[in-house]
Design a protein around this motif. Structure first.
Motif, PDB file in Angstrom:
ATOM      1  N   ILE A 183       0.836  -1.209   0.000  1.00  0.00           N
ATOM      2  CA  ILE A 183       0.000   0.000   0.000  1.00  0.00           C
ATOM      3  C   ILE A 183       0.869   1.256   0.000  1.00  0.00           C
ATOM      4  CG2 ILE A 183      -1.719   1.314   1.305  1.00  0.00           C
ATOM      5  CD1 ILE A 183      -2.736  -1.370   2.399  1.00  0.00           C
ATOM      6  N   ALA A 184       1.981   1.236   0.732  1.00  0.00           N
ATOM      7  CA  ALA A 184       2.863   2.418   0.790  1.00  0.00           C
ATOM      8  C   ALA A 184       3.437   2.771  -0.582  1.00  0.00           C
ATOM      9  CB  ALA A 184       3.976   2.204   1.813  1.00  0.00           C
ATOM     10  N   PRO A 185       4.042   1.823  -1.314  1.00  0.00           N
ATOM     11  CA  PRO A 185       4.506   2.150  -2.665  1.00  0.00           C
ATOM     12  C   PRO A 185       3.381   2.571  -3.608  1.00  0.00           C
ATOM     13  CG  PRO A 185       5.568   0.153  -1.888  1.00  0.00           C
ATOM     14  CD  PRO A 185       4.510   0.488  -0.894  1.00  0.00           C
ATOM     15  N   PHE A 200      13.604  12.808   3.962  1.00  0.00           N
ATOM     16  CA  PHE A 200      12.626  12.254   3.022  1.00  0.00           C
ATOM     17  C   PHE A 200      13.227  11.095   2.223  1.00  0.00           C
ATOM     18  CE2 PHE A 200      10.291  16.466   3.203  1.00  0.00           C
ATOM     19  CZ  PHE A 200       9.172  15.935   3.842  1.00  0.00           C
ATOM     20  N   ALA A 201      14.525  11.169   1.938  1.00  0.00           N
ATOM     21  CA  ALA A 201      15.178  10.086   1.196  1.00  0.00           C
ATOM     22  C   ALA A 201      15.223   8.806   2.021  1.00  0.00           C
ATOM     23  CB  ALA A 201      16.592  10.502   0.788  1.00  0.00           C
ATOM     24  N   PHE A 202      15.437   8.930   3.329  1.00  0.00           N
ATOM     25  CA  PHE A 202      15.423   7.735   4.182  1.00  0.00           C
ATOM     26  C   PHE A 202      14.043   7.079   4.140  1.00  0.00           C
ATOM     27  CE2 PHE A 202      14.500   5.548   8.128  1.00  0.00           C
ATOM     28  CZ  PHE A 202      15.587   4.710   8.263  1.00  0.00           C
ATOM     29  N   VAL A 203      13.010   7.903   4.250  1.00  0.00           N
ATOM     30  CA  VAL A 203      11.650   7.381   4.211  1.00  0.00           C
ATOM     31  C   VAL A 203      11.349   6.782   2.835  1.00  0.00           C
ATOM     32  CG1 VAL A 203       9.208   7.941   4.451  1.00  0.00           C
ATOM     33  CG2 VAL A 203      10.877   9.006   5.970  1.00  0.00           C
ATOM     34  N   GLY A 204      11.749   7.504   1.763  1.00  0.00           N
ATOM     35  CA  GLY A 204      11.551   6.989   0.419  1.00  0.00           C
ATOM     36  C   GLY A 204      12.304   5.684   0.198  1.00  0.00           C
ATOM     37  N   VAL A 233       3.944  25.795 -10.810  1.00  0.00           N
ATOM     38  CA  VAL A 233       3.469  24.600 -10.108  1.00  0.00           C
ATOM     39  C   VAL A 233       1.954  24.648  -9.982  1.00  0.00           C
ATOM     40  CG1 VAL A 233       3.603  23.240  -7.993  1.00  0.00           C
ATOM     41  CG2 VAL A 233       5.629  24.468  -8.837  1.00  0.00           C
ATOM     42  N   GLY A 234       1.282  23.569 -10.390  1.00  0.00           N
ATOM     43  CA  GLY A 234      -0.172  23.498 -10.301  1.00  0.00           C
ATOM     44  C   GLY A 234      -0.641  23.217  -8.889  1.00  0.00           C
ATOM     45  N   PRO A 235      -1.902  23.522  -8.582  1.00  0.00           N
ATOM     46  CA  PRO A 235      -2.424  23.352  -7.216  1.00  0.00           C
ATOM     47  C   PRO A 235      -2.485  21.906  -6.746  1.00  0.00           C
ATOM     48  CG  PRO A 235      -4.191  23.899  -8.756  1.00  0.00           C
ATOM     49  CD  PRO A 235      -2.912  24.099  -9.492  1.00  0.00           C
ATOM     50  N   LEU A 236      -2.583  20.964  -7.680  1.00  0.00           N
ATOM     51  CA  LEU A 236      -2.685  19.561  -7.284  1.00  0.00           C
ATOM     52  C   LEU A 236      -1.374  19.010  -6.724  1.00  0.00           C
ATOM     53  CD1 LEU A 236      -4.881  18.014 -10.130  1.00  0.00           C
ATOM     54  CD2 LEU A 236      -5.553  18.695  -7.827  1.00  0.00           C
ATOM     55  N   ALA A 237      -0.286  19.766  -6.871  1.00  0.00           N
ATOM     56  CA  ALA A 237       0.997  19.317  -6.323  1.00  0.00           C
ATOM     57  C   ALA A 237       0.920  19.163  -4.810  1.00  0.00           C
ATOM     58  CB  ALA A 237       2.100  20.304  -6.696  1.00  0.00           C
ATOM     59  N   ALA A 238       0.136  20.004  -4.147  1.00  0.00           N
ATOM     60  CA  ALA A 238      -0.006  19.915  -2.691  1.00  0.00           C
ATOM     61  C   ALA A 238      -0.670  18.605  -2.290  1.00  0.00           C
ATOM     62  CB  ALA A 238      -0.807  21.102  -2.169  1.00  0.00           C
ATOM     63  N   ILE A 239      -1.612  18.150  -3.101  1.00  0.00           N
ATOM     64  CA  ILE A 239      -2.266  16.869  -2.814  1.00  0.00           C
ATOM     65  C   ILE A 239      -1.256  15.735  -2.958  1.00  0.00           C
ATOM     66  CG2 ILE A 239      -4.072  15.267  -3.546  1.00  0.00           C
ATOM     67  CD1 ILE A 239      -5.685  17.646  -4.496  1.00  0.00           C
ATOM     68  N   GLY A 240      -0.428  15.817  -3.998  1.00  0.00           N
ATOM     69  CA  GLY A 240       0.608  14.806  -4.186  1.00  0.00           C
ATOM     70  C   GLY A 240       1.567  14.756  -3.015  1.00  0.00           C
ATOM     71  N   ALA A 241       1.962  15.919  -2.516  1.00  0.00           N
ATOM     72  CA  ALA A 241       2.885  15.976  -1.372  1.00  0.00           C
ATOM     73  C   ALA A 241       2.251  15.350  -0.137  1.00  0.00           C
ATOM     74  CB  ALA A 241       3.277  17.416  -1.097  1.00  0.00           C
ATOM     75  N   THR A 242       0.971  15.606   0.077  1.00  0.00           N
ATOM     76  CA  THR A 242       0.272  15.039   1.232  1.00  0.00           C
ATOM     77  C   THR A 242       0.182  13.520   1.134  1.00  0.00           C
ATOM     78  OG1 THR A 242      -1.048  17.055   1.483  1.00  0.00           O
ATOM     79  CG2 THR A 242      -1.882  15.059   2.544  1.00  0.00           C
ATOM     80  N   ALA A 277       2.272   7.956   2.470  1.00  0.00           N
ATOM     81  CA  ALA A 277       3.014   6.773   2.018  1.00  0.00           C
ATOM     82  C   ALA A 277       4.221   6.529   2.910  1.00  0.00           C
ATOM     83  CB  ALA A 277       3.449   6.951   0.567  1.00  0.00           C
ATOM     84  N   GLY A 278       4.947   7.602   3.238  1.00  0.00           N
ATOM     85  CA  GLY A 278       6.129   7.471   4.084  1.00  0.00           C
ATOM     86  C   GLY A 278       5.780   7.016   5.489  1.00  0.00           C
ATOM     87  N   ALA A 279       4.723   7.568   6.049  1.00  0.00           N
ATOM     88  CA  ALA A 279       4.312   7.179   7.400  1.00  0.00           C
ATOM     89  C   ALA A 279       3.917   5.708   7.435  1.00  0.00           C
ATOM     90  CB  ALA A 279       3.150   8.054   7.864  1.00  0.00           C
ATOM     91  N   LEU A 280       3.160   5.270   6.440  1.00  0.00           N
ATOM     92  CA  LEU A 280       2.756   3.866   6.378  1.00  0.00           C
ATOM     93  C   LEU A 280       3.959   2.957   6.189  1.00  0.00           C
ATOM     94  CD1 LEU A 280       0.549   1.742   6.353  1.00  0.00           C
ATOM     95  CD2 LEU A 280       0.254   2.160   3.892  1.00  0.00           C
ATOM     96  N   ALA A 281       4.933   3.410   5.396  1.00  0.00           N
ATOM     97  CA  ALA A 281       6.137   2.604   5.168  1.00  0.00           C
ATOM     98  C   ALA A 281       6.895   2.374   6.472  1.00  0.00           C
ATOM     99  CB  ALA A 281       7.039   3.283   4.145  1.00  0.00           C
ATOM    100  N   LEU A 282       7.055   3.417   7.272  1.00  0.00           N
ATOM    101  CA  LEU A 282       7.779   3.288   8.536  1.00  0.00           C
ATOM    102  C   LEU A 282       7.045   2.377   9.511  1.00  0.00           C
ATOM    103  CD1 LEU A 282       9.001   6.962   9.051  1.00  0.00           C
ATOM    104  CD2 LEU A 282      10.342   5.003   8.256  1.00  0.00           C
ATOM    105  N   ILE A 283       5.714   2.370   9.424  1.00  0.00           N
ATOM    106  CA  ILE A 283       4.921   1.497  10.295  1.00  0.00           C
ATOM    107  C   ILE A 283       4.990   0.048   9.828  1.00  0.00           C
ATOM    108  CG2 ILE A 283       2.554   0.946  11.024  1.00  0.00           C
ATOM    109  CD1 ILE A 283       1.991   3.982  10.893  1.00  0.00           C
ATOM    110  N   SER A 284       4.934  -0.156   8.521  1.00  0.00           N
ATOM    111  CA  SER A 284       4.787  -1.508   7.978  1.00  0.00           C
ATOM    112  C   SER A 284       6.100  -2.217   7.670  1.00  0.00           C
ATOM    113  CB  SER A 284       3.934  -1.466   6.701  1.00  0.00           C
ATOM    114  OG  SER A 284       4.564  -0.690   5.697  1.00  0.00           O
ATOM    115  N   VAL A 285       7.229  -1.502   7.694  1.00  0.00           N
ATOM    116  CA  VAL A 285       8.489  -2.135   7.305  1.00  0.00           C
ATOM    117  C   VAL A 285       8.836  -3.312   8.216  1.00  0.00           C
ATOM    118  CG1 VAL A 285       9.979  -0.602   8.685  1.00  0.00           C
ATOM    119  CG2 VAL A 285      10.876  -1.686   6.598  1.00  0.00           C
TER     120      VAL A 285
END
Length: 259
Positions: free
Chosen positions: A87-89, A178-182, A218-227, A232-240
């Motif tokens: 789910i995270a990826p 962010f790179a560690f999380v990615g 930069v379009g407004p939808l970029a903020a949604i992508g960042a969120t 994704a990163g939070a879930l990755a740290l939980i599920s790893v």
């Protein structure tokens, strides 16, 4: 898997490849004279300041991997982990789609688009270096939890070099975090799918999308992508922990052809 190895995996070999890769990329980029904060200004800047080093590194990594005979352990798991952490990826992939939608494509010219496509190579080079060859070397000695932690941490540390080529220190530290999380997301994708190839694809597309979205307006939808990427990163740290649990990926080569 052991019979395909020409050189027995050792931790020092993986670390030497990691240092060698960072050195090659840093040297080529330094000789280009293009600062990190100038990469997005033109196609020539992006190619000379980033793309050229990736091409050279990709060739050297392919030669190195062939000489070692490590293609199979670098690219494939012996056993896949539980599936649900994918789910995270998937969330990261959704985030990059929002980046691409938010991109000001009208600001692109042919040269910048071509240079941007070369950036896709970062998925091959950085993944093969860290979650491929370094991971293979670490698995010869260490438990899987250390393999995840060290490959993710050293992948993140690569980005410290950006501070030496023009990026602000604060922005660089944030990028490292962010790179560690990615890196954790890419590690999970490897374990869940059983191959590094999908992590290479996602990594390359992610970096392409981050360069794309910051070029032009930069379009407004970029903020949604960042969120979504934060989720994704939070879930990755939980599920790893679930993809590490019970992992049996130790590398052994009882009769390598080269000591």
């Amino acid at each position: 898997m052991g019979e395909t190895l020409k050189v027995r995996p050792r931790v020092w070999i993986g670390l030497a490849i990691y240092v060698g890769y960072a050195t090659v990329v840093f040297t080529v980029q330094a000789f280009s004279g293009v600062r990190y904060d100038e990469l997005g200004e033109s196609g020539s800047n992006l190619f000379l300041g980033a793309g050229l080093s990736l091409i050279i590194a990709a060739v050297l990594l392919a030669i190195t991997t062939s000489l070692l005979g490590w293609w199979r352990p670098a690219l494939f798991e012996q056993h896949r982990s539980v599936r649900w952490p994918i789910i995270a990826p998937i969330l990261m992939a959704v985030a990059l789609v929002f980046n691409l939608i938010a991109t000001d494509w009208a600001a692109y010219d042919g040269a910048f688009l071509a240079a941007s496509l070369v950036i896709l190579l970062v998925g091959f080079t950085e993944e093969l270096t860290t979650r491929g060859l370094l991971l293979t070397a670490l698995r010869s000695r260490l438990a899987e939890v250390w393999v995840w932690l060290l490959t993710s941490a050293l992948f993140a540390a690569m980005h410290l070099l950006n501070a030496t080529s023009g990026q602000a220190l604060g922005a660089t530290i944030q990028q490292v975090v962010f790179a560690f999380v990615g890196g954790t997301v890419f590690y999970i994708l490897r374990r869940v799918t059983g191959t590094l190839i999908w992590a290479m694809v996602l990594h390359g597309l992610w970096d392409f999308s981050t360069f794309a979205v910051t070029h032009g307006t930069v379009g407004p939808l970029a903020a949604i992508g960042a969120t979504i990427n934060l989720l994704a990163g939070a879930l990755a740290l939980i599920s790893v922990a679930f993809v590490i649990r019970g992992a049996n990926e130790r590398i052994s080569a009882p009769t390598p052809s080269i000591a």
